[in-house]
Design a protein around this motif. Structure first.
Motif, short mmCIF file in Angstrom:
data_model
loop_
_atom_site.label_atom_id
_atom_site.label_comp_id
_atom_site.label_asym_id
_atom_site.label_seq_id
_atom_site.Cartn_x
_atom_site.Cartn_y
_atom_site.Cartn_z
N ASN A 1 0.82 -1.21 0.00
CA ASN A 1 0.00 0.00 0.00
C ASN A 1 0.86 1.27 0.00
OD1 ASN A 1 -2.23 1.63 0.02
ND2 ASN A 1 -3.03 0.94 1.96
N HIS A 2 1.69 1.45 1.03
CA HIS A 2 2.54 2.65 1.11
C HIS A 2 4.00 2.27 1.26
CE1 HIS A 2 -1.46 3.82 2.95
NE2 HIS A 2 -1.40 4.56 1.87
N ASN A 3 4.32 1.01 0.98
CA ASN A 3 5.70 0.53 0.91
C ASN A 3 6.45 0.49 2.24
OD1 ASN A 3 7.33 -0.70 -1.00
ND2 ASN A 3 8.67 1.09 -1.16
S1 FES Z 1 -0.93 0.35 4.96
FE1 FES Z 1 0.37 2.07 4.67
S2 FES Z 1 2.37 1.21 4.61
FE2 FES Z 1 1.06 -0.48 4.94
#
Ligand code: FES
Length: 135
Positions: free
Chosen positions: A99-101
């Motif tokens: 999702n946001h690494n």
């Molecule tokens: S949900 Fe944001 S990094 Fe995993």
């Protein structure tokens, strides 16, 4: 029907359609990242994803991975940022959130944000081809 009345009805209809999605859980639209407790299950690693080094699978909200050296890891699947299911990267022997690494090492510790807390790690023991994963 007047434009104002139409928009009011459409707005109420849309809210009713979306309400079960957003209010269906205690956390609203945000995914939960509460790690499972009282974990205790067994997997036969002679077949399936865990039969080869580098493979992984998800069971009961736990991601179980077989490293390239043949050892086993088990951590909670939910990223501690917003709860997205993480993946195992055998090449780097770490867990990555798509999702946001965010990244976590093989022990579940955060190595790259935006997550700021570690994944819950679980114990593993191998007896023959049966892998037990437990708290
Ligand atoms: S949900 Fe944001 S990094 Fe995993």
């Amino acid at each position: 029907m007047k434009r104002k009345d139409f928009l009011a009805q459409v707005g109420i209809g849309a809210a009713l359609v979306l309400a079960p999605v957003c209010f269906g859980s205690l956390t609203g639209c945000k995914k939960t990242s509460t790690p499972p407790t009282n974990v205790d299950f067994t997997i036969d690693v002679s077949t399936g994803a865990l039969s080869n080094n580098g493979g992984f699978l998800v069971k009961d909200r736990v991601i179980v991975a077989r490293t390239n050296s043949g050892t086993f890891l088990a951590v909670a699947t939910a990223c501690t940022h917003e709860g997205t299911t993480i993946n195992y990267n055998a090449t780097n022997n770490n867990f990555v959130c798509p999702n946001h690494n965010a990244m976590f090492n093989s022990s579940g510790a955060v190595t790259q944000g935006p997550a700021n807390s570690n994944l819950t790690k679980y114990n593993t023991t191998l007896t023959g081809t049966m892998l037990r994963v437990f708290t």
